[in-house]
Design an enzyme around this catalytic site. Structure first.
Site, mmCIF file in Angstrom:
data_model
loop_
_atom_site.group_PDB
_atom_site.id
_atom_site.type_symbol
_atom_site.label_atom_id
_atom_site.label_comp_id
_atom_site.label_asym_id
_atom_site.label_seq_id
_atom_site.Cartn_x
_atom_site.Cartn_y
_atom_site.Cartn_z
ATOM 1 N N LYS A 51 43.305 32.431 34.181
ATOM 2 C CA LYS A 51 41.986 32.294 34.258
ATOM 3 C C LYS A 51 41.032 33.398 33.488
ATOM 4 O O LYS A 51 40.015 33.045 32.135
ATOM 5 C CB LYS A 51 40.997 32.955 35.278
ATOM 6 N N GLN A 95 41.255 37.834 43.145
ATOM 7 C CA GLN A 95 41.644 36.746 43.724
ATOM 8 C C GLN A 95 42.444 37.085 45.119
ATOM 9 O O GLN A 95 42.689 38.018 45.593
ATOM 10 C CB GLN A 95 42.732 36.999 42.259
ATOM 11 N N ASP A 118 33.881 31.396 43.206
ATOM 12 C CA ASP A 118 34.572 31.147 44.164
ATOM 13 C C ASP A 118 33.923 30.064 44.758
ATOM 14 O O ASP A 118 34.209 29.330 45.850
ATOM 15 C CB ASP A 118 35.908 31.905 44.165
HETATM 16 N N1 GUN Z 1 44.046 31.777 45.416
HETATM 17 C C1 GUN Z 1 44.489 30.750 45.392
HETATM 18 N N2 GUN Z 1 43.138 30.133 44.840
HETATM 19 C C2 GUN Z 1 42.319 30.700 44.872
HETATM 20 C C3 GUN Z 1 41.564 30.806 43.786
HETATM 21 O O1 GUN Z 1 41.101 29.696 43.620
HETATM 22 N N3 GUN Z 1 40.562 31.699 44.432
HETATM 23 C C4 GUN Z 1 40.293 33.130 44.417
HETATM 24 N N4 GUN Z 1 39.823 33.838 44.275
HETATM 25 N N5 GUN Z 1 41.510 33.150 44.831
HETATM 26 C C5 GUN Z 1 42.734 32.051 44.999
#
Ligand code: GUN
Length: 278
Positions: A51, A95, A118
């Site tokens: 990211k 995350q 998100d």
């Molecule tokens: N863990 C697995 N997929 C995601 C996501 O799209 N966003 C976040 N913040 N954590 C995750």
């Protein structure tokens, strides 16, 4: 018949190029994304690094916060409060999963909904269900973009979503309904999964079970979208048995190179849109 590959990598590259152009044209403001990782889960570390790299590649500022696994909930809430107030930060992503001493629901609800790139805050999930404009979770948004890129029509089709997570399954079902598909959601307690999957025109699988979906479970000509990322000794595999299902489906996403690249591209898109909304 051999299915056409839904090339997520290529589509995501196009999206990212467009974002980079728009970021360059936004005068006086550089979009900023804060990424918070608590603990040392290896897969999560790879995801947050990707990211960060993706942000940098399109000119979005990334603010990385890597916290030890022992971080207390209060400490994380303090950080979120600071990020909520920081005008350089347009998007905040914590995350998941977080370590057991932290309640993810409390954390997600502490994020300012206007910075919730998100789309996990209940305020935004509610807006999505109501069909209102909001931040759409990145993976389902990416899947919708990928289907649109290949002109796959949804109205009147039977879409079956396998998996009922807040991150993928539930928002995916809302988006498909909003596009006039008839939607069935299956999950781990569904009896006779095959009966449902075999009637799907569009099959989206997000359960994290390697090669769960085999060719006999797929209707000839179906569009198959595989959200699974399973690490096996032989490498990464999806929730769909790609080699056999590709002989039955009309379109299929590979793993890797299918949904994954779109997820990151949509995170950048959500961050850009958040910055432009300011
Ligand atoms: N863990 C697995 N997929 C995601 C996501 O799209 N966003 C976040 N913040 N954590 C995750």
């Amino acid at each position: 018949m051999t299915a056409q590959i839904l090339d997520g990598k290529k589509v995501a590259t196009d999206v990212r190029a467009q974002i980079a152009k728009e970021v360059e044209q936004t005068e006086g403001i550089t979009p900023g994304l804060a990424v918070v990782l608590v603990g040392d889960d290896q897969a999560s570390q790879v995801y947050v690094r990707n990211k960060e790299k993706a942000c940098n590649s399109v000119g979005i500022n990334s603010f990385m916060h890597l916290l030890p696994a022992s971080t207390r909930q209060e400490e994380l809430l303090d950080l979120i409060k600071k990020l909520n107030a920081d005008s350089k930060v347009h998007g905040i992503l914590v995350q998941l999963p977080v370590p057991p001493q932290i309640d993810p629901d409390i954390i997600l609800q502490a994020i300012d909904p206007t910075k919730d790139v998100d789309g996990f805050h209940p305020f935004n999930t509610g807006k999505l269900m109501a069909g209102l404009k909001t931040f759409v979770p990145c993976t389902p948004r990416g899947i919708m973009h990928l289907l649109a890129a290949y002109n796959i029509s949804l109205a009147g089709k039977h879409a079956v979503v396998v998996g009922r997570s807040n991150i993928v399954g539930k928002p995916m079902a809302s988006l498909l309904m909003a596009r006039d598909a008839t939607v069935t959601v299956c999950h781990s307690k569904t009896s006779d999964l095959k009966e449902f999957t075999r009637s799907a025109d569009i099959l989206v699988v997000a359960v994290g079970r390697p090669r769960l979906i085999t060719a006999d479970m797929v209707k000839p000509g179906a569009v198959v979208v595989d959200v699974g990322i399973n690490r096996l000794p032989e490498g990464l595999v999806g929730d769909v048995d790609f080699d056999t299902v590709k002989e039955v489906a009309s379109y299929i996403t590979p793993v890797p190179g299918g949904v994954g690249p779109l997820t990151i591209a949509m995170l950048l898109q959500n961050t850009l849109e958040s910055a432009l909304d300011k």
